[in-house]
Design a protein around this motif. Structure first.
Motif, PDB file in Angstrom:
ATOM      1  N   ALA A 155      50.441  49.964   5.744  1.00  0.00           N
ATOM      2  CA  ALA A 155      51.823  50.281   5.378  1.00  0.00           C
ATOM      3  C   ALA A 155      51.979  51.771   5.060  1.00  0.00           C
ATOM      4  N   GLU A 156      51.015  52.340   4.350  1.00  0.00           N
ATOM      5  CA  GLU A 156      51.065  53.780   4.049  1.00  0.00           C
ATOM      6  C   GLU A 156      51.018  54.601   5.331  1.00  0.00           C
ATOM      7  N   ASP A 157      50.150  54.215   6.247  1.00  0.00           N
ATOM      8  CA  ASP A 157      50.042  54.929   7.525  1.00  0.00           C
ATOM      9  C   ASP A 157      51.346  54.821   8.308  1.00  0.00           C
ATOM     10  N   LEU A 158      51.935  53.648   8.341  1.00  0.00           N
ATOM     11  CA  LEU A 158      53.189  53.461   9.074  1.00  0.00           C
ATOM     12  C   LEU A 158      54.315  54.293   8.466  1.00  0.00           C
ATOM     13  N   ALA A 159      54.367  54.361   7.135  1.00  0.00           N
ATOM     14  CA  ALA A 159      55.395  55.162   6.470  1.00  0.00           C
ATOM     15  C   ALA A 159      55.251  56.632   6.847  1.00  0.00           C
TER      16      ALA A 159
END
Length: 93
Positions: A44-48
């Motif tokens: 999720a952090e990478d996608l954000a």
């Protein structure tokens, strides 16, 4: 002697976006490489970071399915070749 090199094994997961997440990401699905042992939270952090501030705001309200099973613990490790569904809150009834 040869220098020692460290390599991190990568896994590819398929991320599918729905509703507002799809709109904010600008696509309905993508293949993402993550390090072996990566968690749903790390993904999720990478996608954000990939998709910007508007997507990050939507993502903060989303829930996730991994291989069609609801994620209750964001520290769940992603299996190789997982399919991750990003689901924003839905209204209706």
């Amino acid at each position: 002697m040869s220098p020692v090199t460290t390599t991190t094994a990568l896994r590819t997961v398929t991320v599918r976006y729905f509703a507002a997440a799809k709109s904010a990401a600008g696509l309905d699905a993508e293949a993402v490489e993550v390090p072996a042992g990566a968690t749903v939270a790390a993904l999720a952090e990478d996608l954000a970071e990939r998709h910007g501030a508007e997507f990050a705001r939507v993502l903060a309200r989303c829930s996730y399915l991994v291989d069609e099973v609801a994620v209750r613990d964001p520290q769940r490790v992603l299996p190789d070749a997982a399919v991750v569904d990003v689901l924003p809150p839905f209204a209706g009834g």
